[in-house]
Write a protein that holds these residues in place. Structure first.
Motif, PDB file in Angstrom:
ATOM      1  N   ALA A 367       0.826  -1.158   0.075  1.00  0.00           N
ATOM      2  CA  ALA A 367       0.036  -0.066  -0.083  1.00  0.00           C
ATOM      3  C   ALA A 367       0.806   1.336   0.083  1.00  0.00           C
ATOM      4  N   GLU A 368       1.967   1.236   0.683  1.00  0.00           N
ATOM      5  CA  GLU A 368       2.996   2.444   0.993  1.00  0.00           C
ATOM      6  C   GLU A 368       3.653   2.827  -0.334  1.00  0.00           C
ATOM      7  N   LYS A 369       3.876   1.791  -1.240  1.00  0.00           N
ATOM      8  CA  LYS A 369       4.695   2.006  -2.448  1.00  0.00           C
ATOM      9  C   LYS A 369       3.446   2.236  -3.577  1.00  0.00           C
ATOM     10  N   VAL A 370       2.476   1.647  -3.554  1.00  0.00           N
ATOM     11  CA  VAL A 370       1.436   2.255  -4.546  1.00  0.00           C
ATOM     12  C   VAL A 370       1.034   3.515  -4.267  1.00  0.00           C
ATOM     13  N   LEU A 371       0.667   3.764  -3.061  1.00  0.00           N
ATOM     14  CA  LEU A 371       0.367   5.253  -2.640  1.00  0.00           C
ATOM     15  C   LEU A 371       1.713   6.320  -3.070  1.00  0.00           C
ATOM     16  N   TYR A 372       2.724   5.946  -2.845  1.00  0.00           N
ATOM     17  CA  TYR A 372       3.887   6.733  -3.387  1.00  0.00           C
ATOM     18  C   TYR A 372       3.931   6.895  -4.895  1.00  0.00           C
ATOM     19  N   LEU A 373       3.702   5.894  -5.636  1.00  0.00           N
ATOM     20  CA  LEU A 373       3.753   5.970  -6.939  1.00  0.00           C
ATOM     21  C   LEU A 373       2.636   7.024  -7.900  1.00  0.00           C
ATOM     22  N   LEU A 374       1.362   6.633  -6.748  1.00  0.00           N
ATOM     23  CA  LEU A 374       0.365   7.520  -7.317  1.00  0.00           C
ATOM     24  C   LEU A 374       0.572   8.909  -7.111  1.00  0.00           C
ATOM     25  N   GLN A 375       1.211   9.325  -5.989  1.00  0.00           N
ATOM     26  CA  GLN A 375       1.447  10.633  -5.632  1.00  0.00           C
ATOM     27  C   GLN A 375       2.608  11.185  -6.661  1.00  0.00           C
ATOM     28  N   HIS A 376       3.504  10.414  -7.192  1.00  0.00           N
ATOM     29  CA  HIS A 376       4.722  10.918  -7.791  1.00  0.00           C
ATOM     30  C   HIS A 376       4.734  10.207  -9.344  1.00  0.00           C
ATOM     31  N   PRO A 377       3.773  10.836  -9.894  1.00  0.00           N
ATOM     32  CA  PRO A 377       3.791  10.234 -11.409  1.00  0.00           C
ATOM     33  C   PRO A 377       5.001  10.157 -12.062  1.00  0.00           C
ATOM     34  N   ASP A 378       5.879  11.133 -12.058  1.00  0.00           N
ATOM     35  CA  ASP A 378       7.024  11.424 -12.420  1.00  0.00           C
ATOM     36  C   ASP A 378       8.101  10.344 -12.171  1.00  0.00           C
ATOM     37  N   ILE A 379       7.921   9.931 -11.006  1.00  0.00           N
ATOM     38  CA  ILE A 379       8.935   8.608 -10.616  1.00  0.00           C
ATOM     39  C   ILE A 379       8.316   7.451 -11.124  1.00  0.00           C
ATOM     40  N   ALA A 380       6.849   7.247 -11.172  1.00  0.00           N
ATOM     41  CA  ALA A 380       6.434   6.142 -11.924  1.00  0.00           C
ATOM     42  C   ALA A 380       6.709   5.983 -13.414  1.00  0.00           C
ATOM     43  N   ALA A 381       6.929   7.099 -14.045  1.00  0.00           N
ATOM     44  CA  ALA A 381       7.102   7.226 -15.550  1.00  0.00           C
ATOM     45  C   ALA A 381       8.422   6.743 -15.499  1.00  0.00           C
ATOM     46  N   GLU A 382       9.362   7.201 -14.877  1.00  0.00           N
ATOM     47  CA  GLU A 382      10.740   6.871 -14.944  1.00  0.00           C
ATOM     48  C   GLU A 382      10.802   5.317 -14.873  1.00  0.00           C
ATOM     49  N   LEU A 383      10.338   4.839 -13.703  1.00  0.00           N
ATOM     50  CA  LEU A 383      10.468   3.294 -13.543  1.00  0.00           C
ATOM     51  C   LEU A 383       9.851   2.670 -14.691  1.00  0.00           C
ATOM     52  N   GLY A 384       8.984   3.176 -15.192  1.00  0.00           N
ATOM     53  CA  GLY A 384       8.151   2.354 -16.390  1.00  0.00           C
ATOM     54  C   GLY A 384       9.199   2.395 -17.522  1.00  0.00           C
ATOM     55  N   GLN A 385       9.966   3.381 -17.626  1.00  0.00           N
ATOM     56  CA  GLN A 385      10.938   3.590 -18.786  1.00  0.00           C
ATOM     57  C   GLN A 385      12.193   2.555 -18.735  1.00  0.00           C
ATOM     58  N   GLU A 386      12.481   2.594 -17.350  1.00  0.00           N
ATOM     59  CA  GLU A 386      13.685   1.475 -16.879  1.00  0.00           C
ATOM     60  C   GLU A 386      13.211   0.150 -17.271  1.00  0.00           C
ATOM     61  N   GLY A 387      11.927   0.016 -16.708  1.00  0.00           N
ATOM     62  CA  GLY A 387      11.509  -1.301 -16.815  1.00  0.00           C
ATOM     63  C   GLY A 387      11.345  -1.986 -18.179  1.00  0.00           C
ATOM     64  N   LYS A 388      10.925  -1.089 -19.046  1.00  0.00           N
ATOM     65  CA  LYS A 388      10.714  -1.336 -20.556  1.00  0.00           C
ATOM     66  C   LYS A 388      12.148  -1.879 -21.029  1.00  0.00           C
ATOM     67  N   GLU A 389      13.241  -1.038 -20.632  1.00  0.00           N
ATOM     68  CA  GLU A 389      14.492  -1.186 -21.281  1.00  0.00           C
ATOM     69  C   GLU A 389      15.022  -2.461 -20.638  1.00  0.00           C
ATOM     70  N   HIS A 390      14.857  -2.786 -19.573  1.00  0.00           N
ATOM     71  CA  HIS A 390      15.209  -4.103 -18.759  1.00  0.00           C
ATOM     72  C   HIS A 390      14.280  -5.478 -19.560  1.00  0.00           C
ATOM     73  N   ILE A 391      13.202  -5.285 -19.808  1.00  0.00           N
ATOM     74  CA  ILE A 391      12.475  -6.493 -20.509  1.00  0.00           C
ATOM     75  C   ILE A 391      12.907  -6.583 -22.059  1.00  0.00           C
ATOM     76  N   ARG A 392      13.222  -5.546 -22.576  1.00  0.00           N
ATOM     77  CA  ARG A 392      13.919  -5.731 -23.894  1.00  0.00           C
ATOM     78  C   ARG A 392      15.041  -6.238 -23.881  1.00  0.00           C
ATOM     79  N   GLN A 393      15.874  -5.882 -23.138  1.00  0.00           N
ATOM     80  CA  GLN A 393      17.124  -6.626 -23.005  1.00  0.00           C
ATOM     81  C   GLN A 393      17.162  -8.118 -22.638  1.00  0.00           C
ATOM     82  N   ASN A 394      16.152  -8.467 -22.022  1.00  0.00           N
ATOM     83  CA  ASN A 394      16.147  -9.758 -21.268  1.00  0.00           C
ATOM     84  C   ASN A 394      15.109 -10.996 -21.528  1.00  0.00           C
ATOM     85  N   PHE A 395      13.893 -10.210 -21.783  1.00  0.00           N
ATOM     86  CA  PHE A 395      12.784 -11.104 -21.197  1.00  0.00           C
ATOM     87  C   PHE A 395      11.943 -11.075 -22.856  1.00  0.00           C
ATOM     88  N   LEU A 396      12.425 -10.852 -23.922  1.00  0.00           N
ATOM     89  CA  LEU A 396      11.629 -10.954 -25.082  1.00  0.00           C
ATOM     90  C   LEU A 396      11.807 -12.324 -25.951  1.00  0.00           C
TER      91      LEU A 396
END
Ligand code: UDP
Length: 414
Positions: A367-396
């Motif tokens: 709950a704490e992490k979800v709330l934090y990300l809802l309140q910080h959409p810029d950080i959520a967007a950054e994590l999303g970008q980092e996540g996409k690159e990690h998946i591209r490199q390893n899990f396609l």
């Protein structure tokens, strides 16, 4: 005869747009070396859950490489699949006493014998997914083919009784494949051991890019309010996915974010008789809650809708307690959606670096992490970008195809 899933061919060269051309060249070389080898995957359901998802993307791509590959599905009644679901649960550490029952053991063996008699044996390599069809090599008189057991569950701390029941069957395989080396039971002797995590197909209708604004609008078609924030969990209705934990997390976070919506998007797989009861129990719990929505394949929510949810939501949750891999984590990250997920099984593989700060072990932490990300959409967007690159490199898919074809090649050389 066992049912063969009808699938076409999908263009693998599209991956040259996303990945180094050398990897696709290497796949083409491997496939040329395996030309003429007939491969067959076997599992227990053509829909619902990660294995069906994986095979429906994987097989058409391997066909495009010029290989002869099919998918057969074993059959069984509710009793057989209750036994196999109990084995699945026990391999992930659940209760294993059920396996003592003589009738239970007989039920598993007799259906395995029937399936072995009904399967098309005209292949050189069989890849048998999970415990449901694991006794096929024992009951089949096919001695020429190579047999690979592909375990998709977290078998790092299996219930001892259930594992000792299954182990002799697994030891008849030529190779056993696990998602992570820590899932390999230490007393497994005989088969060659390989580890390879699963992968997703970014060009499938579940994962192809859709504009986020369109997806937000489509939420309205599904009965949600596109103007209010949304969190989701996409999962089979299964105890290990902790849907009730997700509901409690939603209720905690909603105190701080009034109007927060939760969509539980779940599938009911043909080989999972427990899922119907879980589905009904979830409905009983949330039907009076105007902010919680339950969707499933029973109500027409398919790959495209899953894509819409994973693209449009503000945060995706995967609150698994045990997890073999959790394709949904890669799927959401591929859409640059921030993810909060249980620190279980194969999930941490997908959430390295900064993403690992959003691996959770309790409802409060979730709950704490979800709330934090809802309140910080810029950080959520950054994590999303980092996540996409990690998946591209390893899990396609091409990485998985390379791993599996390399294993087949080396087994055939033995
Ligand atoms: N899935 C789906 N519809 C649903 C729920 C799940 O298509 O309503 C898909 C999900 O997108 C993923 C797969 O089912 O591709 C679940 O795989 P995962 O590895 O996460 O879990 P498993 O079911 O294998 O335990």
């Amino acid at each position: 005869m066992l049912h063969k899933v009808s699938l076409g061919v999908r263009d693998i060269s599209k991956y040259r747009l996303l990945l180094a051309g050398e990897l696709i060249d290497e796949l083409e070389r491997l496939a040329a070396e395996l030309k003429g080898v007939r491969i067959c995957h076997i599992n227990s359901t053509p829909f619902g859950g990660g294995v069906a998802e994986l095979l429906s993307s994987y097989i058409p791509l391997v066909r495009d490489l010029g290989l002869d590959i099919d998918w057969q599905v074993i059959y069984g009644d509710r009793r057989f699949f209750s036994i196999t679901k109990s084995i699945h649960n026990a391999l992930q550490g659940g209760d294993g006493r059920f396996i003592r029952g003589e009738e239970t053991q007989r039920g598993y063996k007799s259906q395995s014998l029937l399936n072995a008699q009904e399967m098309d044996r005209n292949y050189d390599v069989f890849i048998v997914n999970d415990p449901q069809p694991a006794a096929l090599p024992h009951f089949s008189d096919e001695a020429q083919a190579k047999w690979i057991w592909r375990c998709h569950v977290d078998s790092s701390e299996p219930n001892e009784e259930a594992w000792q029941f299954l182990r002799p069957y697994i030891e008849e395989f030529d190779a056993a494949v696990f998602t992570m080396s820590k899932f390999v039971p230490p007393d497994l002797m005989g088969p060659r051991i390989a580890t390879m995590p699963p992968a997703i197909d970014p060009f499938s209708s579940k994962n192809m890019p859709l504009p986020r604004t369109l997806c937000r609008e489509l939420l309205q078609n599904l009965g949600l309010d596109p103007k209010r924030p949304l969190i989701i969990q996409v999962s089979r209705f299964d105890q290990w996915k902790d849907p009730f934990g997700v509901i409690r997390v939603h209720r905690m976070v909603r105190q701080e974010v009034p109007g927060l919506q939760l969509a539980l998007v779940g599938s009911l797989a043909g080989d999972d008789p427990e899922s119907m009861d879980m589905y009904a129990a979830i409905h009983r719990e949330v039907d009076k809650d105007k902010d919680i929505y339950v969707f499933s394949n029973l109500t027409g929510v398919g790959n495209m809708e899953v894509n819409v949810f994973q693209t449009a939501c503000d945060v995706a949750i995967q609150k698994s307690i045990r997890e073999g891999f959790g394709l949904v984590v890669s799927e959401a990250l591929w859409k640059q959606t921030a993810m909060v997920a249980g620190n279980a099984g194969g999930i941490p593989l997908q959430m390295s670096g900064k993403l690992s700060q959003y691996l959770i072990s309790s409802e409060e932490e979730c709950a704490e992490k979800v709330l934090y990300l809802l309140q910080h959409p810029d950080i959520a967007a950054e994590l999303g970008q980092e996540g996409k690159e990690h998946i591209r490199q390893n899990f396609l898919m091409p990485r998985l195809i390379k791993d599996e074809l390399s294993l087949i090649k080396s087994l055939l050389q033995d």
